[in-house]
Every structure is written in structure tokens, then in C-alpha cells.
Design an enzyme around this catalytic site. Structure first.
Site, PDB file in Angstrom:
ATOM      1  N   LYS A 207     -12.807  -1.693   6.612  1.00  0.00           N
ATOM      2  CA  LYS A 207     -12.192  -2.656   7.516  1.00  0.00           C
ATOM      3  C   LYS A 207     -12.818  -2.511   8.913  1.00  0.00           C
ATOM      4  CE  LYS A 207      -8.656  -2.205   4.269  1.00  0.00           C
ATOM      5  NZ  LYS A 207      -8.837  -3.300   3.337  1.00  0.00           N
TER       6      LYS A 207
ATOM      7  N   TRP B 114       0.827  -1.207   0.000  1.00  0.00           N
ATOM      8  CA  TRP B 114       0.000   0.000   0.000  1.00  0.00           C
ATOM      9  C   TRP B 114       0.859   1.253   0.000  1.00  0.00           C
ATOM     10  CZ3 TRP B 114      -4.716  -0.177  -1.640  1.00  0.00           C
ATOM     11  CH2 TRP B 114      -5.364  -1.411  -1.622  1.00  0.00           C
TER      12      TRP B 114
ATOM     13  N   ASP C  84      -1.667   6.484   6.258  1.00  0.00           N
ATOM     14  CA  ASP C  84      -2.783   5.673   5.799  1.00  0.00           C
ATOM     15  C   ASP C  84      -3.080   4.670   6.922  1.00  0.00           C
ATOM     16  OD1 ASP C  84      -4.492   3.825   4.704  1.00  0.00           O
ATOM     17  OD2 ASP C  84      -3.316   3.480   2.886  1.00  0.00           O
TER      18      ASP C  84
END
Lengths: 360, 360
Positions: B196, B101, B172
Site C-alpha cells: 500500500k 482484516w 496491523d
């Protein structure tokens, strides 16, 4: 008790869609999961996604030349995303203004090019008409021509879609997509937020001609670059899965009703009923040119505007909600999207007559 | 039958949240409308929105210096939105890489600046560690330093958050936000997709220090310009209303459980149980350095990878779903977010032991 909801968006949804969503919330068809809990890459969600794409293609009769994408950011997001995707090497794009939404689109385009104003439907009474093709003054070499085919705030709809030949025509169809058949082949791209006729807020439908996918500016974010989104079948980033699921349920509901010709007939009947009530009374007025009157958003004013609050309070007491006009325009607005039943419009018209009589 | 869902996201949601959403689907608290049908400017939705903001501020103990925004586009969208909002007049930003990511974040930044690689946790075994602050080699004048504090694919979590003084630290936090307390004051901005620990896919939470809101590039789309979003209280464009509602229900659920310290204790217990099972067996292996092991995403490999399909089939038969590792890494991955109960982890560990014994 369920109400009649005239909200401009997010707006009424078909009750049977909501019932199905509630029934399936904890366990989608024996999967043991809510649709919200599914990996977007699992076979369950992929089947939901593919079915939604196929049903939308079928409903709108989208030609094979065009791709259907699911994005995020709504119509206002697309005001930047469209120029970043379609300007290519050109320095301008042309804009036809028919209301507040196309005005915003025009303004945002200044961030990316030198936009050209091709026509405007603004009159002394505000935005009251959609200029015909003969009135559009296009620039020499625009990357595209932009139009908002239904202006939610001003209630102006464009019924005659011109064929621009080699110049891509791009339309914001947010507030009337799926309300009637549309010749998608005439457009380079159309886009719309879902929160009127498609489903819940949070997913944006973009339908774009495949040969236009190679024109993105280098600064276009990958998550909003149509080519990247298309190559990844709308799964470059995690799509708004539940919003796509709800849209899919709405597409099924529309197909069961008979598709866009059938819903168009219903929408004509509903809008005629409401405009007739307005036109047959001196107490209510709608300022939009008849040929440009929206079948989806019907703004109207009371002759005596000091009665506005009374009108709204009386409506609410009868379960007729969200009739207040947009603050930039004032007055009233009844949004009568696909999911607002004829009974809702009948109840509104009946109330309008009674309210008028009470004033006498 | 509800299953145990180990999806990396969209992921398991608390069953009581889903039940409440189902119950309220057709008529939210006597309003006669589904939350999906409410105007985002009506008092009903505004109350939902304000409560979600207040509960999130309370849970994360967000200081008054920071604004909470709801956007769209997810973490990948923010990979472009962050530099467009924070670069200001600077030419670079610094990046600490801890997995796929943050690699994507670094790559996307090249569209807007000359990004600098400050540190990487990549080893011969892939991404297996979060480099400590002492290893970060910052550039002279970065606009900000970016970090992904939990790498969903590689299972690498950063527990020590450094204080960078005047340089804004941006993280993030998509896949571990709300799994434990976080000192938000140390960050210039944090962001995360909801799918999530927050709720359903389609809403992105951004928490940004207010004094950083004046650094956007002119090309930043208005709908993604944090200042514009903040000034309009996340209603510059129509927000993803239903996703905000679901997030609000999850926030209430977390508060009822006792907040982030309580959920952290549960997450420590769950992750210890799973890592112990892996470490105590020669048949399973996790390659991440112990100090960087994620409490949310636990990737592991079978000693005999030819048994992968058998393992997954046997798990599925017991209602243990979505355990397949990310395709870029292979093997298995159990995502054990807040909503995955301890019973789910116990069932997985029990199955892992049985499966291992069957191989003997």
C-alpha cells in the site's frame, strides 16, 4: 558495463528479461500502470499470473496430478512449511543429507516430528556425494522422504531420482530447477526459492501432488497451508506480484531458447568447460565425486590458499564477480546458473589459466 | 499514458520511484548488476538494506527500544506469525475487531490460543467505527492486545492509540503505515504488508520491541521467528531484496516531500476533498462514523446501485481505475494512498459530480 555475475543467489538474470522489465516499468502494455501497481485481482495481473503458471507447467512438463503454487518464505521457510503440510498423522519423516541445505531442513523438522536420518553424503572432505537409493535406510512409516537435489554451498547434485512408490519424495530444488528436465511425477512435492534460475528473491515455487493436500497439521499458518493456497490459486494472501511477473519473463526466455533440453545442453557445455579447467590443473581442485558434481554451483580451491584474495581481486578487475566461496566452506565458488552465458564461463576459465601461470 | 490508480493494494507508486527503478534496472550505480542480481550478502545490497532501515527508522521516529525487520508473508502471514512469536506461556490474547482484516486475525489466532474478543466496531451497517479504549473489555492476562489500525475494506481508521502499560499492543498497520506520524513507542509490535504505502507486494515490515523477542512458541518456523530474524538482521533467509530496494526508494521520496507530517497534511487535504464530495451529495453515501473515517480507503455507495457498472465504465474512460468496492461490501472504494496525487482525487471528485448530474 554489465559484468559476469557468479553469485550463488540472488543471481544473474537474462539481460533481455531486465530490459523488458525496465521498458514496461511505468506502463505495462498500455494499462497505464506498472506491474507493481496492479491489483492482484485485476484482469491484467491475472493474465500475467495464468501465463506464468502455464509456461512453467509446459517447461517442466508438470503432470495434471500436480498443482503449481506461488508462496513466500524461500527454501528455509519451506523447511517448516513442508512438515506442517505433509506430516498428517505420522510421527516421522526421512531425510537424505547431501550438504548444508538438507542439514538445515533436517534440523528444522525436529520442531514438528522425530525426523529420521536415512543417508548422508558427508565424508572426510565434507559433503562430496549424493548417496544412491541403495544406501538410503528408510524408516518404517515415514510421512515423506526429503532430499535436496542440488546443494548450492557444496556443489553436490543428484542426477538419479528414485521412484519411492507410495512414499512421497520431497525435494528442495531451489538451485537447479529449470536447469534440466525433471520427472516431476516421481515427486510428492518439490519446492524452490526463485533467486537462482527462476527470477528475483521473494517468491517460492511449490509443486505438489494434489492428493497430498489434506495432510496439514492444525498449527499450519493459513497463508502457508498448501491446500488453502491451492484453493485460492495462490491468492489467499496478496502474492508477490512483481516477482511472479519477472519469473514469467524468465519462463518466456527459456521457452524461446528451446526449453529445458536446450538449456541443459548449454549447462552441460558450461559446466564441462569449468570442471575440465579445474581437473586439468594442479592449481585448482574440486572435491566432489564426479557423478555428483553440480552443473550449477562449482566450488573450487586454490592449491595456495594464501592467493585467494589476489584471485578475487584480479577476477573483479575483469568483471568476474561474486566468486568467493561460502564462508562455511571457503575457497571459491562459481555459480553458473541458466542466465550465466557461456562467454562468462570462458572468461573465467581464461582468467584461471592466466592466474595460475602468474604463480609459476 | 499513466492513469490515476485507486487500487486498494498492490497500489499506486510514486512515478519518480518507478522511473528511478527503470533507469537502474540493468546497472545499479556502476555495479554492472541489477539490484535483483545482487547477493544479499554483498556490499552493494547491504548498503541498500541499511539505508532503507535507517530511513524508515527516521521517518517513523522508531525508538531505540524497537527493531525493524523485513519478513515475507504479508499481513495474513503475520496473523499466525504474531501469536507464534508473542504468546510465550500465556493462553490468550485479546482482539479488537474493526473490520474484515481484524476478523481474520482473530480467527487465525484460534490455531494457537484461546483468543478473547475485547471489542467490536460492528453495527447494523457493518463495520463502521473503531471502539474507543473505554469500550475495550480486556481479559485478565492477555499475551497482547491486537488491533488493525486501518481497515482497508471497510475504511475504518483508528486515530487514538491507547497506552496499555505493561500489556503489549500489537497492530496491523498495513494500509496506513507512513500516511501520518505514529507513536511507535506505544506498541509492542506493528506490522504491515508493503503493497500500500511502502512499495511492492512481497515484503512485510515488522517493528517489534526488543524485549518481546524471547516469547516464541517452539513450533514457530525459524524463518518467521522474529528473534532469529532480528539476530540475522533480516538475512536468516534470503530477503526479498528487490522489494526492499523499492521500499527504500519510497522512503527517500517521502523524506524529500518532508516526511510524515508533510504527507499527513496532503492526506488530510485529499481525504477531506473526497469525503466532502460524498457528504454534500444525496447520491453518494459513506457509512463510517466521522471520527473513524479512513484517510486511505474511502468506500462509498451510489444511491442508485443499478448505476454501479456505468459509474465504473465512465471512470475507466477517464483513466480513473480500480474503483470497484471489495466484493464483501459492494459499492465503490477509492484508495488514496500516499502515492495518489491530489490531482487524482480532484479528477475523481469532478467525475462524481458530473456523473450525479447526468442522473438527474
Amino acid at each position: 558495463m554489465r559484468v559476469f555475475n557468479f553469485s550463488a543467489g540472488p543471481a544473474a538474470l537474462p539481460e533481455e528479461v531486465l530490459r523488458q522489465a525496465a521498458d514496461e516499468m511505468l506502463d505495462w502494455r498500455g494499462s497505464g500502470m506498472s506491474v507493481m501497481e496492479m491489483s492482484h485481482r485485476g484482469k491484467e495481473f491475472i493474465s500475467i499470473h495464468e501465463e506464468a503458471l502455464a509456461d512453467l507447467r509446459d517447461l517442466l512438463d508438470v503432470p495434471a496430478s500436480h498443482r503449481i503454487l506461488f508462496l513466500q518464505g524461500g527454501g528455509l521457510g519451506e523447511n517448516a512449511i513442508v512438515p506442517m503440510n505433509l506430516l498428517g498423522t505420522k510421527e516421522t519423516a526421512d531425510f537424505v543429507l547431501t550438504g548444508s541445505w538438507s542439514q538445515k531442513t533436517f534440523k528444522e523438522a525436529h520442531k514438528y516430528c522425530a525426523p529420521h536420518l536415512a543417508a548422508s553424503g558427508q565424508t572426510a572432505d565434507g559433503f562430496t556425494r549424493s548417496p544412491a537409493r541403495a544406501e538410503w535406510q528408510l524408516s518404517d512409516d515415514p510421512a515423506y522422504v526429503h532430499l535436496c537435489t542440488n546443494e548450492t554451498i557444496h556443489g553436490v547434485e543428484t542426477f538419479d531420482i528414485p521412484d519411492l512408490g507410495d512414499i512421497p519424495l520431497v525435494a528442495d530444488v531451489s538451485s537447479h530447477i529449470l536447469s534440466r528436465p525433471l520427472d516431476v511425477a516421481k515427486f510428492g512435492a518439490i519446492y524452490g526459492g526463485a533467486q537462482k534460475n527462476i527470477g528475483m528473491a521473494g517468491v517460492t515455487v511449490v509443486i505438489v501432488r494434489e492428493d497430498l493436500l489434506d495432510r496439514a497439521l492444525p498449527i499450519c499458518p493459513s497463508a502457508f497451508e498448501w491446500k488453502t493456497v491451492a484453493e485460492n490459486n495462490s491468492m489467499y494472501n496478496t502474492p508477490p506480484t512483481y516477482a511472479i511477473y519477472i519469473a514469467g519473463l524468465v519462463f518466456k526466455w527459456l521457452k524461446k531458447l528451446g526449453g529445458l533440453k536446450a538449456i541443459e545442453a548449454r549447462n552441460i557445455e558450461k559446466s564441462k568447460l569449468l570442471y575440465s579447467a579445474i581437473d586439468s590443473s594442479a592449481f585448482y581442485v574440486n572435491k566432489v565425486e564426479r557423478a555428483s558434481r553440480s552443473r550449477m554451483n562449482v566450488p573450487f580451491f586454490l592449491a595456495d590458499e594464501s592467493r585467494n584474495e589476489d584471485f578475487l581481486a584480479g577476477a573483479k578487475a575483469r568483471g568476474l564477480l561474486q566468486l568467493k566461496g561460502h564462508k562455511s566452506v571457503g575457497g571459491m565458488r562459481a555459480s553458473i546458473y541458466n542466465a550465466v552465458p557461456l562467454e562468462g564461463v570462458k572468461a573465467l576459465v581464461e582468467y584461471m589459466k592466466e592466474f595460475e601461470q602468474r604463480q609459476a
